[in-house]
Write an enzyme that holds these catalytic residues in place. Structure first.
Site, PDB file in Angstrom:
ATOM      1  N   LEU A   1       0.902  35.225  22.135  1.00  0.00           N
ATOM      2  CA  LEU A   1       0.013  35.145  20.978  1.00  0.00           C
ATOM      3  C   LEU A   1       0.805  34.686  19.759  1.00  0.00           C
ATOM      4  O   LEU A   1       1.754  35.344  19.334  1.00  0.00           O
ATOM      5  CB  LEU A   1      -0.610  36.512  20.684  1.00  0.00           C
ATOM      6  CG  LEU A   1      -1.236  37.247  21.886  1.00  0.00           C
ATOM      7  CD1 LEU A   1      -1.896  38.542  21.418  1.00  0.00           C
ATOM      8  CD2 LEU A   1      -2.231  36.363  22.626  1.00  0.00           C
TER       9      LEU A   1
ATOM     10  N   GLY B   1      -1.663  33.619  14.636  1.00  0.00           N
ATOM     11  CA  GLY B   1      -2.000  34.336  13.398  1.00  0.00           C
ATOM     12  C   GLY B   1      -1.522  33.598  12.157  1.00  0.00           C
ATOM     13  O   GLY B   1      -0.882  32.548  12.232  1.00  0.00           O
TER      14      GLY B   1
ATOM     15  N   ARG C   1       2.216  37.973   5.690  1.00  0.00           N
ATOM     16  CA  ARG C   1       3.252  38.846   5.146  1.00  0.00           C
ATOM     17  C   ARG C   1       4.609  38.149   5.026  1.00  0.00           C
ATOM     18  O   ARG C   1       5.506  38.642   4.383  1.00  0.00           O
ATOM     19  CB  ARG C   1       3.352  40.124   6.003  1.00  0.00           C
ATOM     20  CG  ARG C   1       2.140  41.040   5.842  1.00  0.00           C
ATOM     21  CD  ARG C   1       2.057  42.107   6.935  1.00  0.00           C
ATOM     22  NE  ARG C   1       1.438  41.592   8.159  1.00  0.00           N
ATOM     23  CZ  ARG C   1       1.185  42.333   9.239  1.00  0.00           C
ATOM     24  NH1 ARG C   1       1.521  43.612   9.256  1.00  0.00           N
ATOM     25  NH2 ARG C   1       0.619  41.795  10.299  1.00  0.00           N
TER      26      ARG C   1
ATOM     27  N   GLN D   1      -6.179  28.166  18.660  1.00  0.00           N
ATOM     28  CA  GLN D   1      -7.163  29.164  18.238  1.00  0.00           C
ATOM     29  C   GLN D   1      -7.545  28.820  16.798  1.00  0.00           C
ATOM     30  O   GLN D   1      -6.698  28.811  15.915  1.00  0.00           O
ATOM     31  CB  GLN D   1      -6.557  30.564  18.291  1.00  0.00           C
ATOM     32  CG  GLN D   1      -7.536  31.667  17.897  1.00  0.00           C
ATOM     33  CD  GLN D   1      -6.833  32.963  17.535  1.00  0.00           C
ATOM     34  OE1 GLN D   1      -5.630  32.971  17.232  1.00  0.00           O
ATOM     35  NE2 GLN D   1      -7.563  34.057  17.552  1.00  0.00           N
TER      36      GLN D   1
ATOM     37  N   THR E   1      -6.153  39.348  17.645  1.00  0.00           N
ATOM     38  CA  THR E   1      -5.373  39.213  18.881  1.00  0.00           C
ATOM     39  C   THR E   1      -6.273  39.163  20.115  1.00  0.00           C
ATOM     40  O   THR E   1      -5.933  38.513  21.108  1.00  0.00           O
ATOM     41  CB  THR E   1      -4.380  40.377  19.023  1.00  0.00           C
ATOM     42  OG1 THR E   1      -5.075  41.616  18.817  1.00  0.00           O
ATOM     43  CG2 THR E   1      -3.250  40.278  18.002  1.00  0.00           C
TER      44      THR E   1
ATOM     45  N   GLU F   1      -5.157  51.078  15.374  1.00  0.00           N
ATOM     46  CA  GLU F   1      -4.339  50.297  14.445  1.00  0.00           C
ATOM     47  C   GLU F   1      -3.983  51.127  13.219  1.00  0.00           C
ATOM     48  O   GLU F   1      -4.743  52.019  12.816  1.00  0.00           O
ATOM     49  CB  GLU F   1      -5.102  49.035  14.014  1.00  0.00           C
ATOM     50  CG  GLU F   1      -5.176  47.992  15.106  1.00  0.00           C
ATOM     51  CD  GLU F   1      -3.804  47.666  15.700  1.00  0.00           C
ATOM     52  OE1 GLU F   1      -2.920  47.204  14.957  1.00  0.00           O
ATOM     53  OE2 GLU F   1      -3.611  47.891  16.911  1.00  0.00           O
TER      54      GLU F   1
ATOM     55  N   ALA G   1      49.805  13.341   2.431  1.00  0.00           N
ATOM     56  CA  ALA G   1      48.943  14.098   1.523  1.00  0.00           C
ATOM     57  C   ALA G   1      48.195  13.171   0.575  1.00  0.00           C
ATOM     58  O   ALA G   1      48.753  12.204   0.075  1.00  0.00           O
ATOM     59  CB  ALA G   1      49.795  15.071   0.720  1.00  0.00           C
TER      60      ALA G   1
ATOM     61  N   TYR H   1      33.538   2.988   1.560  1.00  0.00           N
ATOM     62  CA  TYR H   1      32.206   2.645   1.046  1.00  0.00           C
ATOM     63  C   TYR H   1      32.356   1.768  -0.189  1.00  0.00           C
ATOM     64  O   TYR H   1      33.066   2.119  -1.138  1.00  0.00           O
ATOM     65  CB  TYR H   1      31.494   3.957   0.687  1.00  0.00           C
ATOM     66  CG  TYR H   1      30.051   3.809   0.279  1.00  0.00           C
ATOM     67  CD1 TYR H   1      29.164   3.070   1.058  1.00  0.00           C
ATOM     68  CD2 TYR H   1      29.565   4.426  -0.874  1.00  0.00           C
ATOM     69  CE1 TYR H   1      27.834   2.956   0.690  1.00  0.00           C
ATOM     70  CE2 TYR H   1      28.247   4.324  -1.241  1.00  0.00           C
ATOM     71  CZ  TYR H   1      27.381   3.576  -0.457  1.00  0.00           C
ATOM     72  OH  TYR H   1      26.064   3.468  -0.825  1.00  0.00           O
TER      73      TYR H   1
HETATM   74  C1  UD1 Z   1      -0.303  44.026  16.778  1.00  0.00           C
HETATM   75  C2  UD1 Z   1      -1.112  45.082  17.547  1.00  0.00           C
HETATM   76  C3  UD1 Z   1      -0.498  46.472  17.274  1.00  0.00           C
HETATM   77  C4  UD1 Z   1       0.961  46.456  17.712  1.00  0.00           C
HETATM   78  C5  UD1 Z   1       1.738  45.299  17.055  1.00  0.00           C
HETATM   79  C6  UD1 Z   1       3.086  45.186  17.706  1.00  0.00           C
HETATM   80  C7  UD1 Z   1      -3.436  44.346  17.654  1.00  0.00           C
HETATM   81  C8  UD1 Z   1      -4.779  44.481  17.080  1.00  0.00           C
HETATM   82  N1  UD1 Z   1      -2.484  45.061  17.091  1.00  0.00           N
HETATM   83  O1  UD1 Z   1      -0.422  44.308  15.391  1.00  0.00           O
HETATM   84  O2  UD1 Z   1      -1.211  47.441  17.975  1.00  0.00           O
HETATM   85  O3  UD1 Z   1       1.559  47.687  17.372  1.00  0.00           O
HETATM   86  O4  UD1 Z   1       1.039  44.054  17.239  1.00  0.00           O
HETATM   87  O5  UD1 Z   1       3.913  44.255  17.050  1.00  0.00           O
HETATM   88  O6  UD1 Z   1      -3.259  43.601  18.597  1.00  0.00           O
HETATM   89  N2  UD1 Z   1      -2.282  36.432  16.547  1.00  0.00           N
HETATM   90  C9  UD1 Z   1      -3.003  35.387  17.041  1.00  0.00           C
HETATM   91  N3  UD1 Z   1      -4.279  35.195  16.595  1.00  0.00           N
HETATM   92  C10 UD1 Z   1      -4.874  36.047  15.706  1.00  0.00           C
HETATM   93  C11 UD1 Z   1      -4.138  37.138  15.232  1.00  0.00           C
HETATM   94  C12 UD1 Z   1      -2.835  37.303  15.669  1.00  0.00           C
HETATM   95  O7  UD1 Z   1      -2.525  34.610  17.854  1.00  0.00           O
HETATM   96  O8  UD1 Z   1      -6.041  35.807  15.381  1.00  0.00           O
HETATM   97  C13 UD1 Z   1      -0.877  36.583  16.984  1.00  0.00           C
HETATM   98  C14 UD1 Z   1       0.083  36.568  15.812  1.00  0.00           C
HETATM   99  O9  UD1 Z   1       0.511  35.245  15.535  1.00  0.00           O
HETATM  100  C15 UD1 Z   1       1.221  37.453  16.292  1.00  0.00           C
HETATM  101  C16 UD1 Z   1       0.543  38.400  17.263  1.00  0.00           C
HETATM  102  O10 UD1 Z   1      -0.706  37.831  17.601  1.00  0.00           O
HETATM  103  O11 UD1 Z   1       2.218  36.725  16.948  1.00  0.00           O
HETATM  104  C17 UD1 Z   1       0.329  39.783  16.651  1.00  0.00           C
HETATM  105  O12 UD1 Z   1      -0.466  39.641  15.480  1.00  0.00           O
HETATM  106  P1  UD1 Z   1      -0.166  40.483  14.175  1.00  0.00           P
HETATM  107  O13 UD1 Z   1      -1.165  40.093  13.143  1.00  0.00           O
HETATM  108  O14 UD1 Z   1       1.250  40.397  13.821  1.00  0.00           O
HETATM  109  O15 UD1 Z   1      -0.529  41.930  14.709  1.00  0.00           O
HETATM  110  P2  UD1 Z   1       0.030  43.321  14.203  1.00  0.00           P
HETATM  111  O16 UD1 Z   1      -0.697  43.719  12.989  1.00  0.00           O
HETATM  112  O17 UD1 Z   1       1.506  43.265  14.136  1.00  0.00           O
HETATM  113 CA    CA Z   2       3.010  41.714  14.376  1.00  0.00          CA
END
Ligand code: UD1
Ligand code: CA
Length: 470
Positions: free
Chosen positions: A9, A12, A16, A79, A85, A160, A383, A390
């Protein structure tokens, strides 16, 4: 092809991080973060890796991963928009083919996960336990999803951080690492049932837990807190990189090299045996170092090859260059791109080379710029020598033969050749080719005027008022 595939995944928004770049493309130990979970999945046996990316990062992520792992195992799917996620997993699952029976789900931003961690998840997967979640006891669980367990200790849900409801939930330190092994068929049906019923209005992948808890069973594998740190901000990125550097150092120590604390060695670097890397040295990118070499404090070596028994004295910088066996550079030497040093070459302090070949045994011990040159065997560059390469428009070559002596403070104005065995007198400006074995003197002839300094002093003293100082 195995029946094991991985979803990574990475779609996102990385808010942050406060960066236009997706966080999975930020680098740690010389590689984009996304590299690490993909490598762990492939090492654990996944024959297909589907990365879920945002439309803006798709091409960059794909280009990188294909260059690192080859086209075969990699699929990058988009996506748009990012709706959580769970939505990302749904997009990823749609890109899997029918032969896939087992799915690993990893987060692109959890880069410390290892092959061993992933294998543990995979081997806990069974028909009576069709979902396995990586968990961890975190001293500070802030920001992570928490594992909810029933009276029998079985995991049944993940809450969460922002959705935590009760003090009891807030006290939970067991977190969701964001890595899962799951059977493909029940995963697909669980994902179709997700709803965005939470603080962020997103589809949470974690909401598949209750579905599995009711139907089959949810297993957990307790991972080390090192393995599961997620990178959501730059502070976590720095922490992850520290952990990686220490892991990499331990790997090289185990293989017989001495790596001092505070040395930073990128993941792709290859070291021979019995290498010494001092504190504050950085070995970056695709760098290779041969047996018995020593890299002192503050050196930075990038995308370069060092032979055996090379000595880099403190604060030497080597980029995109090749350094032969037994060479000694520094302190404060600078080999810029396309420098090629054959065996036993010496570059001393404040010597800079660029696109220059130094043949076996050649030396430039102090304060020189040697650009676009070819310096013959055992030639000594005095030295303060400058290869003036150039002319304001283009670069030209300086070719110096073997066993040549270039006197200190000479300038060689390229294009120019100095033949084998020639001798260039100190402080010469050389703009004509020097034949082999010739002596070139290219400077104004000195004249001495006897008594002239004394006479000058007396004349000046006479014009000065007494007591006016000097
Ligand atoms: C997520 C988990 C949390 C876990 C944590 C571990 C969920 C809802 N929460 O939270 O339980 O403790 O990871 O690190 O899954 N991403 C996508 N598409 C989206 C949203 C996110 O591909 O629409 C990807 C992000 O790029 C990232 C990963 O999923 O690589 C996790 O997303 P992030 O927003 O960082 O989730 P956390 O809040 O860290
Ligand atoms: Ca994360």
């Amino acid at each position: 092809m195995s029946d094991l595939a991985a979803l990574i995944l990475a779609g996102g928004q990385s808010r942050r991080m406060r960066s236009p770049l997706s966080k999975v493309l930020h680098r740690a130990a010389g590689r984009p973060l996304i590299h690490y979970p993909v490598a762990a999945a492939i090492a654990a046996g996944a024959s297909r890796v589907v990365v879920i990316a945002s439309p803006k990062d798709r091409d960059t992520i794909e280009a990188y991963l294909v260059s690192a792992f080859g086209r075969d195992p990699i699929r990058v799917t988009v996506q748009d928009p990012p709706r959580g996620t769970g939505d990302a997993a749904r997009v990823g699952v749609a890109a899997l083919d029918a032969s896939v029976r087992r799915v690993l789900i990893l987060c692109g931003d959890v880069p410390l996960i290892t092959r061993r961690d992933v294998e543990q998840l995979g081997s806990a997967l069974a028909s009576e336990q069709p979902l396995v979640v990586g968990t961890c006891q975190m001293p500070d669980p802030t920001g992570y999803g928490r594992i909810l367990r029933n009276g029998e200790g079985r995991a049944y849900a993940i809450r969460e951080h922002r959705d935590l409801a009760t003090p009891a939930e807030r006290a939970i330190r067991e977190i969701n690492a964001g890595v899962y092994a799951v059977l493909a068929e029940p995963l697909m049906s669980a994902l179709t049932g997700l709803t965005p019923n939470n603080a962020q209005g997103e589809y949470y992948l974690t909401d598949i837990l209750p579905v599995f808890a009711r139907a089959g069973g949810v297993g957990t594998v307790d991972l080390s807190s090192d393995a599961v740190v997620g990178v959501n901000d730059r502070s976590q990125l720095a922490h992850v990189q520290d952990v990686m550097f220490e892991r990499i150092a331990e790997r090289h120590r185990a293989a017989g090299s001495s790596i001092c604390r505070g040395a930073c060695i990128d993941d792709a670097v290859v070291l021979g045996e019995d290498v010494l890397v001092q504190s504050g040295a950085h070995l970056r990118g695709n760098t290779r170092v041969g047996d018995g070499s020593s890299i002192d404090v503050g050196c930075v070596v990038t995308d370069s090859t060092l032979g055996a028994k090379v000595t880099l004295l403190p604060y030497t910088v080597v980029s995109e260059s090749q350094i032969g066996d037994g060479c000694q550079l520094g302190p404060f030497a600078h080999a810029r791109p396309k420098s090629v040093l054959e065996a036993e070459v010496k570059l001393g302090n404040f010597v800079e080379t660029k696109a220059t070949l130094m043949r076996r045994g050649a030396k430039a011990n102090h304060l020189s710029y040697l650009g676009d040159g070819d310096v013959g065997e055992n030639t000594n560059i005095g030295a303060g020598t400058i290869f003036c390469n150039y002319d304001g428009f283009s670069k030209h070559k300086t070719i110096v033969g073997r066993d040549v002596f270039i006197g200190s403070d000479s300038q060689l104005i390229a294009p120019v050749r100095v033949g084998d065995g020639a001798y260039v007198a100190t402080a010469s400006t050389v703009n004509l080719d020097v034949p082999a074995d010739a002596l070139a003197i290219g400077r104004a002839r000195q004249t001495n005027k006897p008594g002239y300094a004394k006479a000058l002093r007396e004349r000046l003293a006479a014009t000065k008022k007494p007591g006016s100082g000097h």
